[in-house]
Design a protein around this motif. Structure first.
Motif, mmCIF file in Angstrom:
data_model
loop_
_atom_site.group_PDB
_atom_site.id
_atom_site.type_symbol
_atom_site.label_atom_id
_atom_site.label_comp_id
_atom_site.label_asym_id
_atom_site.label_seq_id
_atom_site.Cartn_x
_atom_site.Cartn_y
_atom_site.Cartn_z
ATOM 1 N N LYS A 1 0.827 -1.200 0.000
ATOM 2 C CA LYS A 1 0.000 0.000 0.000
ATOM 3 C C LYS A 1 0.868 1.260 0.000
ATOM 4 C CE LYS A 1 -3.782 -2.110 2.642
ATOM 5 N NZ LYS A 1 -4.617 -1.991 3.859
ATOM 6 N N PRO A 2 0.516 2.243 -0.812
ATOM 7 C CA PRO A 2 1.226 3.519 -0.746
ATOM 8 C C PRO A 2 1.064 4.138 0.646
ATOM 9 C CG PRO A 2 -0.122 3.387 -2.722
ATOM 10 C CD PRO A 2 -0.511 2.225 -1.867
ATOM 11 N N LYS A 3 2.123 4.805 1.106
ATOM 12 C CA LYS A 3 2.100 5.402 2.443
ATOM 13 C C LYS A 3 1.691 6.875 2.362
ATOM 14 C CE LYS A 3 6.314 4.082 3.448
ATOM 15 N NZ LYS A 3 7.573 3.850 4.191
ATOM 16 N N ILE A 4 0.710 7.240 3.138
ATOM 17 C CA ILE A 4 0.232 8.621 3.197
ATOM 18 C C ILE A 4 0.405 9.144 4.617
ATOM 19 C CG2 ILE A 4 -1.768 10.143 2.989
ATOM 20 C CD1 ILE A 4 -2.889 8.281 0.879
ATOM 21 N N LEU A 5 0.996 10.326 4.743
ATOM 22 C CA LEU A 5 1.055 11.015 6.035
ATOM 23 C C LEU A 5 0.043 12.150 6.003
ATOM 24 C CD1 LEU A 5 2.347 11.540 8.825
ATOM 25 C CD2 LEU A 5 3.949 13.090 7.661
ATOM 26 N N LEU A 6 -0.870 12.154 6.959
ATOM 27 C CA LEU A 6 -1.908 13.173 7.058
ATOM 28 C C LEU A 6 -1.549 14.123 8.186
ATOM 29 C CD1 LEU A 6 -4.740 14.321 6.446
ATOM 30 C CD2 LEU A 6 -5.686 12.517 7.892
ATOM 31 N N VAL A 7 -1.457 15.416 7.882
ATOM 32 C CA VAL A 7 -1.055 16.417 8.866
ATOM 33 C C VAL A 7 -2.167 17.452 9.006
ATOM 34 C CG1 VAL A 7 0.760 18.008 9.590
ATOM 35 C CG2 VAL A 7 1.317 16.109 8.039
ATOM 36 N N ASP A 8 -2.805 17.488 10.164
ATOM 37 C CA ASP A 8 -3.869 18.469 10.401
ATOM 38 C C ASP A 8 -4.059 18.629 11.899
ATOM 39 O OD1 ASP A 8 -6.675 19.673 10.566
ATOM 40 O OD2 ASP A 8 -6.377 19.563 8.401
ATOM 41 N N ASP A 9 -4.269 19.862 12.357
ATOM 42 C CA ASP A 9 -4.415 20.099 13.794
ATOM 43 C C ASP A 9 -5.812 19.761 14.303
ATOM 44 O OD1 ASP A 9 -5.460 22.234 12.363
ATOM 45 O OD2 ASP A 9 -5.103 23.669 13.965
ATOM 46 N N SER A 10 -6.716 19.395 13.425
ATOM 47 C CA SER A 10 -8.072 19.011 13.819
ATOM 48 C C SER A 10 -8.188 17.491 13.876
ATOM 49 C CB SER A 10 -9.102 19.565 12.830
ATOM 50 O OG SER A 10 -10.359 18.943 13.018
ATOM 51 N N MET A 11 -8.512 16.964 15.054
ATOM 52 C CA MET A 11 -8.670 15.527 15.185
ATOM 53 C C MET A 11 -9.828 15.038 14.315
ATOM 54 S SD MET A 11 -9.355 13.143 18.557
ATOM 55 C CE MET A 11 -7.827 13.619 19.339
ATOM 56 N N THR A 12 -10.869 15.858 14.197
ATOM 57 C CA THR A 12 -12.026 15.479 13.381
ATOM 58 C C THR A 12 -11.622 15.284 11.923
ATOM 59 O OG1 THR A 12 -13.496 16.725 14.840
ATOM 60 C CG2 THR A 12 -14.345 16.147 12.670
ATOM 61 N N ILE A 13 -10.845 16.238 11.389
ATOM 62 C CA ILE A 13 -10.377 16.133 10.006
ATOM 63 C C ILE A 13 -9.457 14.930 9.848
ATOM 64 C CG2 ILE A 13 -8.995 17.240 8.215
ATOM 65 C CD1 ILE A 13 -11.668 18.559 8.532
ATOM 66 N N ARG A 14 -8.526 14.763 10.777
ATOM 67 C CA ARG A 14 -7.581 13.645 10.691
ATOM 68 C C ARG A 14 -8.310 12.315 10.656
ATOM 69 N NH1 ARG A 14 -4.891 16.234 14.899
ATOM 70 N NH2 ARG A 14 -5.282 14.495 16.326
ATOM 71 N N GLU A 15 -9.232 12.135 11.599
ATOM 72 C CA GLU A 15 -9.920 10.857 11.695
ATOM 73 C C GLU A 15 -10.826 10.625 10.494
ATOM 74 O OE1 GLU A 15 -10.845 7.146 13.297
ATOM 75 O OE2 GLU A 15 -9.188 8.561 13.588
ATOM 76 N N GLY A 16 -11.485 11.679 10.028
ATOM 77 C CA GLY A 16 -12.375 11.536 8.890
ATOM 78 C C GLY A 16 -11.644 11.118 7.635
ATOM 79 N N ILE A 17 -10.539 11.799 7.328
ATOM 80 C CA ILE A 17 -9.779 11.467 6.116
ATOM 81 C C ILE A 17 -9.068 10.127 6.277
ATOM 82 C CG2 ILE A 17 -7.896 12.195 4.606
ATOM 83 C CD1 ILE A 17 -8.675 15.063 5.099
ATOM 84 N N ARG A 18 -8.578 9.848 7.485
ATOM 85 C CA ARG A 18 -7.904 8.567 7.714
ATOM 86 C C ARG A 18 -8.854 7.406 7.432
ATOM 87 N NH1 ARG A 18 -7.143 4.454 11.014
ATOM 88 N NH2 ARG A 18 -8.918 5.050 12.291
#
Length: 456
Positions: free
Chosen positions: A328-345
């Motif tokens: 699987k390609p590796k993606i690093l998600l960087v965001d100060d909002s836990m809601t955004i992080r969890e949603g996109i993850r």
């Protein structure tokens, strides 16, 4: 792209002398960036500039600590510990590298990247807390004397049990991913007061292959179920040996152990403040030792291992890792909002290996420890924003080719122009429909794959 640290008004803490010194340190780093760019001047001039930064930073630490003492700042001890860690551990290591390599371009780049990242993070978090009263993530770390004892014991254990030479890289490891890791968790508790010590050890896979694996005569460069089981029992002995040096935990008994996925490990870090969070560099790879203690655990994490299920659960854990491995390609998600992080993850986790961090400073360390194929980077973070992260990436040869797509909540022409001027691979609105976000990420990797096929 020119590398420069940009001072923002919001960095000011409202104490003129300290604010001026912070700006001065930013200015010195920028001057060094300029000298490094002008190769013909990068030798002696860089050496003198680095020495000036070093001496100036040390004086500033003393002045800042004197001010905090004067106003009775409640977190003075913690702030001093952070200064001491940078002054007595990080800077001497960097200085040693510079001298050994005769101030080579690579060593100078390393010095600048570390100092710039530390300066941004410290100025805009711990220093701002002096006047804002914000709580510090690291305010519950063990007292200095006990933490020093812990570091000594762990370093000795690594040497005696695994024959690893280790040094502490960070006392504030924030759960960033490094390589292929094995995440082992054990919980100790005592019945009389229900207090618990939750201990998590993270081994970079190659450490285990080159230590326990070799002792077992394993010839493969990959982990297998047998080796993971051997690791579990070695790790539990390691934990007990470390704990046995601290009389305060003599009455604790093991209650639970687990093998965690990275996502389960992050779940703990997003929820709790650690008492110990150490990252070690060894001659075989990275190792981390983290403690959350004492705590009342509201819910368990992962499936508890016991004699009845350990083989089945270990095999299940191994199969999950094997499925993820190199597929699987590796993606690093960087965001100060836990809601955004969890949603996109959650949106991407099926077909991609997704890790997430909440700040620019954590992003730099995460990328250094485990280079991703794509970074989805929040442009408007309050501390080290997306622009700073991208500039630091582009300044390092090893990470200059890391693909970055900015996440932004602004779509006005001026904001879009500002984002695109940094030349990322693209940008997208973080509040797009989930299907559209997924489509854009899929298209990015589809196009990248086509380009690679065209070059081969």
């Amino acid at each position: 792209m020119d590398k420069q640290l940009v001072w923002k008004d919001e960095f000011n803490i409202g104490v003129e002398a300290i604010d001026k010194e912070h700006q001065r340190l930013f200015s010195i780093i920028n001057r060094l960036f300029t000298l490094r760019k002008e190769e013909q001047k990068s030798g002696k001039a860089c050496e003198e500039g680095i020495r000036f930064f070093y001496e100036h930073a040390i004086r500033h630490f003393t002045d800042e600590e004197n001010y905090m003492e004067l106003i009775g700042y409640k977190n003075l001890k913690m702030h001093k510990r952070i200064h001491k860690d940078f002054r007595d551990r990080t800077l001497p290591v960097l200085e040693g590298e510079l001298k050994r390599t005769n101030y080579s371009p690579e060593a100078v780049d390393h010095f600048l990247a570390v100092c710039a990242g530390w300066l941004i993070g410290h100025t805009t978090t711990e220093d701002l807390a002096i006047v804002s009263g914000d709580k510090n993530r690291w305010e519950e770390l063990l007292p200095v004397q006990e933490l020093e004892s812990m570091k000594t014991v762990i370093t000795d254990c690594l040497k005696h049990m695994f024959d690893l030479k280790a040094r502490v890289i960070s006392e504030t490891y924030d759960g960033e991913k490094f390589g292929n890791g094995i995440y082992y968790r054990v919980v100790y508790g005592r019945e009389q007061d229900r207090k618990k010590w939750e201990i998590i050890m993270v081994f970079e896979e190659k450490i285990l292959i080159n230590t326990i694996g070799k002792l077992m005569g394993v010839r493969s460069e990959k982990l297998d179920v047998m080796l993971i089981n051997a690791v579990r029992y070695s790790a539990s002995q390691f934990v007990w040996h470390v704990m046995s040096h601290f009389p305060s935990v003599e009455t604790y008994e093991m209650e639970e152990e687990n093998l965690l996925t990275y996502e389960e490990f992050r779940q703990i870090f997003d929820k709790e403040k650690p008492q110990v969070s150490l990252l070690f560099g060894t001659d075989q790879g990275y190792f981390s030792y983290c403690i959350i203690a004492p705590h009342l655990l509201e819910t368990g994490i992962g499936t508890p291992l016991a004699v009845q299920n350990e083989m089945a659960e270990t095999r299940k854990y191994f199969n999950i890792r094997k499925q993820k491995e190199n597929t699987k390609p590796k993606i690093l998600l960087v965001d100060d909002s836990m809601t955004i992080r969890e949603g996109i993850r959650r949106l991407l986790i099926g077909d991609y290996e997704v890790s997430a961090v909440q700040s620019g400073v954590s992003a730099i360390r995460a990328i250094t420890l485990d280079k991703p194929d794509l970074v989805l980077l929040d442009y408007d973070m309050p501390v080290c924003d997306g622009r700073h992260v991208l500039e630091m990436l582009r300044s390092e040869k090893e990470f200059a080719d890391v693909s970055v797509i900015f996440l932004t909540s602004r779509d006005d022409p001026e904001s879009v122009k500002k984002v695109l001027s940094l030349k990322p691979e693209g940008y997208m609105m973080k509040y797009l429909k989930p299907t559209e976000i997924r489509k854009r990420v899929d298209n990015f990797f589809r196009q990248k794959k086509a380009e690679q096929a065209g070059r081969s």
